[in-house]
Design a protein around this motif. Structure first.
Motif, mmCIF file in Angstrom:
data_model
loop_
_atom_site.group_PDB
_atom_site.id
_atom_site.type_symbol
_atom_site.label_atom_id
_atom_site.label_comp_id
_atom_site.label_asym_id
_atom_site.label_seq_id
_atom_site.Cartn_x
_atom_site.Cartn_y
_atom_site.Cartn_z
ATOM 1 N N THR A 60 5.536 8.494 -0.264
ATOM 2 C CA THR A 60 5.330 7.330 0.588
ATOM 3 C C THR A 60 6.394 6.276 0.336
ATOM 4 O O THR A 60 6.976 5.707 1.276
ATOM 5 C CB THR A 60 3.926 6.742 0.359
ATOM 6 N N LEU A 103 0.266 7.975 2.810
ATOM 7 C CA LEU A 103 0.356 7.484 4.185
ATOM 8 C C LEU A 103 1.116 8.470 5.053
ATOM 9 O O LEU A 103 2.064 9.120 4.612
ATOM 10 C CB LEU A 103 1.063 6.127 4.213
ATOM 11 N N SER A 104 0.732 8.549 6.315
ATOM 12 C CA SER A 104 1.412 9.423 7.269
ATOM 13 C C SER A 104 2.685 8.753 7.772
ATOM 14 O O SER A 104 2.862 7.525 7.668
ATOM 15 C CB SER A 104 0.493 9.730 8.449
ATOM 16 N N ASP A 105 3.563 9.536 8.356
ATOM 17 C CA ASP A 105 4.775 8.993 8.969
ATOM 18 C C ASP A 105 4.423 8.011 10.080
ATOM 19 O O ASP A 105 5.131 7.013 10.280
ATOM 20 C CB ASP A 105 5.638 10.120 9.526
ATOM 21 N N ILE A 106 3.348 8.282 10.800
ATOM 22 C CA ILE A 106 2.929 7.386 11.881
ATOM 23 C C ILE A 106 2.537 6.020 11.322
ATOM 24 O O ILE A 106 2.918 4.976 11.868
ATOM 25 C CB ILE A 106 1.763 8.009 12.681
ATOM 26 N N GLU A 107 1.792 6.016 10.220
ATOM 27 C CA GLU A 107 1.377 4.752 9.603
ATOM 28 C C GLU A 107 2.580 3.974 9.076
ATOM 29 O O GLU A 107 2.683 2.750 9.248
ATOM 30 C CB GLU A 107 0.388 5.025 8.470
ATOM 31 N N ILE A 108 3.495 4.666 8.423
ATOM 32 C CA ILE A 108 4.690 4.023 7.881
ATOM 33 C C ILE A 108 5.528 3.436 9.009
ATOM 34 O O ILE A 108 5.966 2.275 8.940
ATOM 35 C CB ILE A 108 5.496 5.030 7.043
ATOM 36 N N SER A 161 4.600 2.588 12.009
ATOM 37 C CA SER A 161 3.903 1.496 12.681
ATOM 38 C C SER A 161 4.075 0.187 11.916
ATOM 39 O O SER A 161 4.352 -0.871 12.519
ATOM 40 C CB SER A 161 2.417 1.838 12.826
ATOM 41 N N THR A 162 3.906 0.228 10.611
ATOM 42 C CA THR A 162 4.056 -0.983 9.800
ATOM 43 C C THR A 162 5.465 -1.531 9.888
ATOM 44 O O THR A 162 5.679 -2.736 10.111
ATOM 45 C CB THR A 162 3.701 -0.689 8.334
ATOM 46 N N TYR A 221 9.153 5.101 3.102
ATOM 47 C CA TYR A 221 9.311 3.708 3.501
ATOM 48 C C TYR A 221 10.771 3.282 3.394
ATOM 49 O O TYR A 221 11.326 2.645 4.300
ATOM 50 C CB TYR A 221 8.446 2.791 2.630
ATOM 51 N N GLU A 238 0.857 -1.189 0.000
ATOM 52 C CA GLU A 238 0.000 0.000 0.000
ATOM 53 C C GLU A 238 0.893 1.238 0.000
ATOM 54 O O GLU A 238 1.678 1.447 0.925
ATOM 55 C CB GLU A 238 -0.911 0.014 1.235
ATOM 56 N N GLU A 254 1.973 -5.383 5.681
ATOM 57 C CA GLU A 254 0.991 -4.580 6.411
ATOM 58 C C GLU A 254 -0.066 -5.484 7.047
ATOM 59 O O GLU A 254 -0.734 -5.130 8.013
ATOM 60 C CB GLU A 254 0.286 -3.588 5.490
#
Length: 585
Positions: free
Chosen positions: A197, A141-146, A148-149, A201, A137, A422
């Motif tokens: 994104t 995406l936010s830095d927080i989402e990246i 976290s994954t 990553y 995906e 993810e």
């Protein structure tokens, strides 16, 4: 990744028909009886892999009283120290390509009790012991989402990532806006991809010592190939008169079908290598995860010559390596198609996407063993083996015992399983996330990946495969040599210069020897405790130890044994899915 039936996959993604399977209980939580429940302690490392000479930073969620930290390589204790902080560092030995287990224990009524563990991999090159994950995906995406994954994957010690369908067109993977990369583009299904994104990553993965591999076919063009400078003379055809380009048909509402180009055509190679160089100029990918579409049948080049497609892979890969010697490369052998040719080149590890008829646990092992043979024992294997495949046609949960039993076989034979991203992977179209991991699977898999890392020098670092005979000393179970049988514990192992490693995989309660467990009905095995085994050893044994990812946090324990001549007898503490017995001389 082989998109063997993408039309079907799209329908699966669009139609969410909720079904239930009476054989499964999604509320069931797997908890081995020996798991420690009175103290909860989670400890993680700051990186997925460490270069020799670097420090490991550990972080714990709390500091229990009177807990000791023990650092071990295999069954040898390197040092111990009291746990006094939530965060601390350790400098492992500088020897390259070694795995370590870090254990946390205290004493209860004078008995040592392990409450947690975490593994450490010290390796200068991640492809020596590849633990491959994926990303699929790449929207906004936010830095927080990246973070976290990637943090979750790091905690499973995933050291390499396949960026699945990150690109624009297959024949032009990075969309440009003049001399700069475009801000966004769409992939083949029409999803929006964000350059920022992808870039984020890669950058964050570097900080965690996780490699990033750009995904693309080694052959493949969209319908508009001519407008981008691709020649029809570079194509592969289904007829000798170049009337019908060999094509992988995709749904009408997708961006394009995939037209197959000729990997051996040097003009195609020059073209796609330049497009790849453009990728590397703007994105710090560590290498190229190359894909194919499997056996295309009888095909021809533009001039009517029959092409053996598998024989085109080696010339392509050899020239790719010559152009990019500092980049990693791996090519998916779809159901082993072309694998012998692929492994004759400078690829960095073996990768097989497993399909029918390789449905059995034996087939998984056979693929790994064959890859070892074709690579002269130099390369380890990653299997893309999609679990609970039919179950993933609608929302639900992965069947925990099926995943653990498959991983036990793959890991014990020295392979790794492409399964974590993810979400957990159930289909060849990686964005499909119909099935979720239950909490019991998440925690059990953490133990399995720790186990694979801590004992990688026994599981994935040389040795000769053997199939020893073990007998039950008390009749508690049926034991037989590999390959597995339902109702039996299957035994195999490896012989090293000064030790023998024996694996016991429990098929006593299995209802099938089909690893995929399409409908999620494989049951949990019944744990067997304190059972006697007998075996023959023509060498004098100095020590025996045992470990299992299913109990005691994967930590090793020495065992008492009796040797009378060549006859050896001992008691194994327990068996759920997988035990590893190590006999030292």
């Amino acid at each position: 990744m082989m998109k063997s039936d993408l039309v079907k996959v799209v329908l699966i993604l669009l139609v969410f028909t909720f079904t239930s399977c009476k054989e499964r209980d999604d509320d069931f939580v797997y908890e081995p009886e020996d798991s420690v429940k009175n103290i909860n302690l989670k400890v993680v490392t700051d990186q997925a892999r460490y270069t020799p000479g670097s420090e490991v930073t550990f972080t714990a969620d709390n500091v229990p009283q009177e807990v000791t930290v023990r650092y071990r390589h295999l069954n040898e204790t390197l040092m111990e120290e009291p746990m006094t902080s939530k965060t601390w560092t350790w400098s492992p030995p500088t020897e390259d390509f070694k795995g370590y287990m870090v254990e946390f224990f205290h004493f209860v009524n004078g008995e040592e009790e392990v409450i947690s563990s975490v593994a450490v991999d010290v390796s200068s090159d991640w492809t020596r012991f590849p633990r491959y994950g994926f990303l699929s995906e790449f929207g906004n995406l936010s830095d927080i989402e990246i973070n976290s994954t990637l943090t979750n994957l790091k905690d499973y010690h995933i050291n390499g990532l396949q960026y699945y369908d990150w690109h624009n067109k297959h024949h032009s993977p990075l969309k440009m806006n003049g001399t700069s990369p475009a801000t966004t583009w769409v992939d083949v299904i029409g999803r929006q991809i964000s350059f920022a994104t992808v870039e984020s990553y890669i950058s964050r993965a570097q900080e965690m010592n996780m490699a990033s591999m750009q995904y693309n076919l080694l052959y493949g063009a969209w319908d508009d190939y001519a407008t981008d400078g691709v020649s029809e003379e570079w194509m592969i055809y289904s007829d000798a008169n170049h009337q019908n380009v060999n094509k992988h048909n995709l749904p009408d509402d997708w961006e394009s079908d995939i037209l197959v180009t000729n990997p051996a055509n040097q003009e195609w190679q020059s073209y796609i290598f330049e497009k790849t160089r453009l990728v590397y100029d703007h994105l710090e990918f560590d290498g190229w995860h190359l894909d194919q579409l499997g056996d295309r049948g009888r095909v021809f080049d533009y001039f009517g010559n029959v092409i053996s497609l598998n024989e085109t892979y080696a010339p392509f890969l050899n020239n790719l390596y010559a152009d990019f010697p500092d980049k990693k490369m791996v090519l998916n052998a779809v159901n082993q198609y072309g694998q012998a040719e692929i492994l004759s080149t400078a690829v960095d590890f073996a990768y097989t996407e497993v399909w029918d008829p390789n449905n059995t646990y034996k087939a998984l092992a056979d693929i790994i063993l064959k890859n070892n043979e074709w690579s002269n024992g130099k390369l380890n294997t990653v299997l893309a083996a999609y679990m609970n495949y039919d179950l993933a046609n609608s929302p639900g949960s992965f069947n925990t015992p099926a995943v653990l039993l498959a991983d036990a076989v793959i890991f014990a034979f020295g392979g790794a399983h492409l399964e974590l991203g993810e979400h957990m992977l159930a289909k060849e179209y990686f964005p499909n996330n119909n099935l979720k991991m239950r909490d019991d699977l998440k925690s059990a898999l953490m133990e399995y990946y720790d186990f694979m890392v801590a004992y990688q020098n026994l599981l994935r670092d040389g040795g000769e495969f053997i199939y020893p005979e073990l007998q039950s000393g008390d009749g508690k179970m049926n034991i037989g040599s590999w390959p597995p049988q339902i109702g039996h514990v299957s035994v195999f192992g490896k012989e090293f210069a000064n030790r023998r490693v024996v694996h016991l995989i429990n098929f006593n309660s299995a209802n099938s020897l089909n690893w995929r467990d399409n409908n999620g009905t494989q049951p949990f095995p019944a744990e067997v405790k304190n059972f006697r085994v007998n075996f023959i050893s023509n060498q004098t044994i100095t020590r025996v130890w045992w470990a299992s990812p299913d109990v005691n946090q994967g930590v090793s324990h020495e065992l008492d044994f009796v040797q009378n001549g060549s006859q050896v007898s001992l008691t194994l503490p327990s068996l759920t899915f997988w035990d590893m017995l190590v006999v030292e001389y």
